[in-house]
Design an enzyme around this catalytic site. Structure first.
Site, PDB file in Angstrom:
ATOM      1  CE1 TYR A  16       1.795  -2.258   5.431  1.00 11.56           C
ATOM      2  CE2 TYR A  16       3.406  -0.557   4.896  1.00 11.56           C
ATOM      3  CZ  TYR A  16       2.776  -1.367   5.828  1.00 11.56           C
ATOM      4  OH  TYR A  16       3.115  -1.273   7.160  1.00 11.56           O
ATOM      5  CB  SER A  53       3.583   2.057   8.314  1.00 12.85           C
ATOM      6  OG  SER A  53       4.762   1.981   7.537  1.00 12.85           O
TER       7      SER A  53
END
Length: 247
Positions: free
Chosen positions: A155, A142
């Site tokens: 995250y 990501s």
């Protein structure tokens, strides 16, 4: 030249979003897909869609946080198609919360899926690839693995982990064993993830961020590009971002 024809590709998190879009795109290029996810209905729909389009696919319900289940998935792929050429390590959770919210359950859920789940899959497929002296492990990362955003500390930490693991694999396995390791780092993708955030403030932040999201199919195009390369080429990392960004 099509380098995907006949390749056996295991994809986790394949019942929806990036996983489903990637499975369809790779099957369209002639790959043999082994789709894994917890959602039986989603897998059934994916299999039906790929078969309707003339592709080759089989599916197995799998919880990536269960190492035995992931090993059974790898064994199933070998029993079905004779080997494993590619792992797309895709199953993941993005749950927003701020540190003051102390959202321990969400933190632990992300650690279980985004870290343990990835390691379980790598552990399961590596013996097959080492025997073959070939293979490609594509870890879905990501933009959060490159920079830290508000409300996403844990995250981001899990995705920085993916960066470190992939770089280590690339150095060790690529040089010594002929196994490729890559990452794809999407920006915000419209996969329904915002609705999974349990913290009220985090959910609002997630919905606002999701307004600029791009489609899973755009990331699937990047997956095909990264995997459809000759044996002597590795695409190390692709960053796929929305044109509009507020990350």
């Amino acid at each position: 030249m099509n380098h995907l024809e006949g390749k056996v590709v295991v994809i986790t998190g394949a019942s929806s979003g990036i996983g489903a879009a990637s499975a369809k795109a790779l099957a369209a290029r002639g790959a043999k897909i082994v789709a894994a996810a917890r959602d039986q209905d989603g897998l059934d729909k994916l299999v039906a869609d790929i078969h309707k389009a003339g592709g080759t696919v089989t599916a197995r319900v799998t919880d990536v946080t269960d190492a035995d289940a992931v090993q059974a998935l790898a064994d199933f792929a070998v029993d079905t198609y004779g080997g494993i050429d590619v792992l797309v390590n895709n199953a993941g959770l993005m749950l927003f919360s701020f540190w003051k919210d102390r959202a321990l359950d969400d933190w632990n859920r992300m650690i279980e899926v985004n870290i343990r789940g990835y390691l379980n899959a790598i552990h399961a497929v590596l013996p097959v690839m080492l025997r073959q002296n070939s293979g490609h492990i594509l870890n879905m990362d990501s933009v959060a693995g490159h920079q830290v955003g508000d409300g996403a500390g844990v995250y981001c930490a899990t995705k920085f982990f993916v960066q470190a693991v992939t770089e280590s694999m690339r150095r060790e396995l690529g040089v010594r064993e002929g196994i490729k390791a890559s990452t794809i780092s999407p920006g915000v993708i419209d996969t329904g993830w915002a609705d999974k955030v349990t913290d009220p403030v985090g959910r609002q932040a997630a919905k606002e961020l999701n307004e600029i999201a791009i489609s899973p199919e755009s990331v699937a195009d990047a997956v095909v590009y990264a995997l459809d390369q000759p044996a002597d080429v590795t695409v190390n990392d692709l960053i796929i971002s929305p044109t509009r960004q507020n990350w």
